[in-house]
Structures are given as C-alpha cells and as structure tokens.
Motif scaffolding. Structure first.
Motif, PDB file in Angstrom:
ATOM      1  N   ASN A  31       0.821  -1.213   0.000  1.00 46.63           N
ATOM      2  CA  ASN A  31       0.000   0.000   0.000  1.00 46.63           C
ATOM      3  C   ASN A  31       0.854   1.262   0.000  1.00 46.63           C
ATOM      4  N   ARG A  51      -6.096   6.681  -1.174  1.00 49.33           N
ATOM      5  CA  ARG A  51      -5.755   5.266  -1.279  1.00 49.33           C
ATOM      6  C   ARG A  51      -6.006   4.540   0.038  1.00 49.33           C
ATOM      7  N   GLU A  52      -5.726   5.226   1.151  1.00 48.04           N
ATOM      8  CA  GLU A  52      -6.007   4.620   2.453  1.00 48.04           C
ATOM      9  C   GLU A  52      -7.503   4.389   2.628  1.00 48.04           C
ATOM     10  N   PHE A  65      -8.594   1.431   0.570  1.00 52.75           N
ATOM     11  CA  PHE A  65      -8.203   0.165   1.181  1.00 52.75           C
ATOM     12  C   PHE A  65      -9.119  -0.178   2.354  1.00 52.75           C
ATOM     13  N   TRP A  90      -1.343  -1.338  -4.199  1.00 50.39           N
ATOM     14  CA  TRP A  90      -2.494  -0.443  -4.000  1.00 50.39           C
ATOM     15  C   TRP A  90      -2.084   0.985  -4.333  1.00 50.39           C
ATOM     16  N   TYR A 121      -4.428  -1.821  -7.422  1.00 54.89           N
ATOM     17  CA  TYR A 121      -5.507  -2.120  -6.462  1.00 54.89           C
ATOM     18  C   TYR A 121      -5.939  -3.585  -6.587  1.00 54.89           C
TER      19      TYR A 121
END
Length: 252
Positions: A15, A28-29, A32, A231, A235
């Motif tokens: 990630n 992105r966090e 996820f 990610w 992804y």
C-alpha cells in the motif's frame, strides 16, 4: 486451517501509505479501508504481505503519526475474531511489537508455510529472495543490524521520521518505472526463487508482494507463483475460496 463453506482467505500487499505525501495517500487509504469492509463479511483470514506503510519505525514508546483509518479498521476486524497476519516488508523493516500487542496481529519477518484445505502455501513479502539484487541484500543487512537500529533510535523522532520518510519516498520501489515491467518468466527472480524451493518440497501456491506488478506464473504442473501487485496503480488482491486462488482488482 480448513476454510468453512462460504468463507475465503484474502491477500494484499504494498500500500505504501504516506507516500508521496499524506494528502495524496489519503484517498488510497480510504479505498483500502473500503476493501477491508468488503472482505470482512466472508473472510476466514486476511494476509497483509508488507509495505503497508511507505515508512514505519517504532521507537520504544513512539509509533508513527497517521494511518488512523486503516489501523482502526484492522483493530475492528481483529476484535471481530478475523485472523490477520502481517509480513514485514522492506519499507516497514523496523516494526516491533505494536501490531502484536495493540492489534493482536502476528508479525513475520520471513516467508512462512500455511496449509488451507490441503493446499500448501508459502507466503512472504519477497524482498531479498531469489538471485541477484546483491546491493539491496547488503543494504538490508545494514538496516536490520541491531547496532544501526540502536543508533537510529537516538535521533529525536521528529528528525528521524522526517529524514527516513524523505529517503523512503525517493526509493525506486515507489517512484521507479522498472517495477512496472514484466521481465519474462525466466527473469522474474521471485519465480526463480519459488522454483528452487520446489526442489526440496511441494507447494501449491507461492504468494508474494514487493514487485508491485500483479502476475500469475505456472512454475510447475501443480505449483503457481502469484504476485499481488499493489495499492498504488493496480488495487489488486488475492482471493482463495478453499479450492483455487484468483487475482482480482478492487473496483467500486
């Protein structure tokens, strides 16, 4: 572990949260975390194969600032009784016992064997394995040396974290183009590592991260090497339903 009917084992890697900046990392966090919310409904176990953070260093009483959403979600899933396993990557080499004590998540530093429904898995981050990359292997020995760790801890966290985060973002693993290129089955060094492991023991699946490129390579009649991707651009994640493993892309 026998996978109950309707349950699955999930795998994710790379990630690099926090890179290149906290603001750019935040979407992105959140994405996820949405994936974790999705898989928690039928997860028998979740494997995180390293480099969850772009840099992580635990002082004795200090952990890095940020990542509250993903850490909170992992705590929630662990408290629900979903087993989570974490493999240390080259960007979170300096993890101590925070995940184990605070989140009840076992942490591993080397590839480890697991058996699900009679399928044998070898799972790890993948850095420093296989032929070549001698420069990184030497660097890893330095970074994991207890003396180096002791010296770095003498830096004030404000200075030490700033310096390390700057150097981490400059690392080619997050910023370079060469990890986006498929090298060919004969040149993929983790595939070569897996083939050598087959010389002494049978494995059905070798699952690694680190390469940032999703790939599935049949390395023998009954064994498959899978790289989970990342990610950042892809992804992608792995999903084992008790019979077979698939690489999938998380789309919303």
């Amino acid at each position: 572990m026998q996978i109950p009917h309707g349950k699955k084992v999930y795998f994710s890697s790379d990630n690099h949260l926090g890179a290149p900046t906290p603001a750019e990392s935040l979407p992105r966090e959140k994405k996820f975390v949405r994936w974790l919310d999705m898989v928690k409904e039928d997860a028998a176990a979740i494997f995180l194969l390293g480099d969850l953070f772009d840099f992580w260093f635990e002082y004795k009483t200090v952990v890095p600032k940020g990542f509250v959403r993903v850490l909170g979600k992992l705590a929630e899933l662990s408290d629900r009784g979903i087993p989570i396993y974490f493999f240390v990557g080259n960007h979170d080499l300096w993890m101590r016992d925070y995940f184990e004590k605070e989140l009840n998540i076992p942490t591993f530093r080397e590839p480890k064997e697991f058996i699900f429904n009679d399928k044998v898995f070898l799972i790890g981050h993948g850095d420093g394995k296989g032929p070549g990359d001698k420069g990184y292997k030497r660097m890893k020995k330095v970074f994991t040396n207890p003396v180096f760790n002791w010296l770095f801890r003498w830096f004030h966290p404000e200075l030490g974290m700033r310096l390390a985060q700057y150097l981490s973002v400059k690392n080619k693993l997050i910023s370079g183009d060469e990890d986006k290129k498929f090298l060919g089955e004969e040149n993929e060094w983790l595939a070569q590592y897996a083939k050598r492991k087959l010389e002494t023991k049978h494995y059905d699946y070798f699952i690694f991260g680190h390469r940032h490129l999703p790939m599935e390579i049949r390395i023998s009649e009954k064994a498959t090497y899978i790289n989970l991707g990342d990610w950042i651009s892809h992804y992608t994640y792995g999903e084992f339903d008790g019979t077979s493993l698939q690489l999938k892309e998380f789309t919303e």
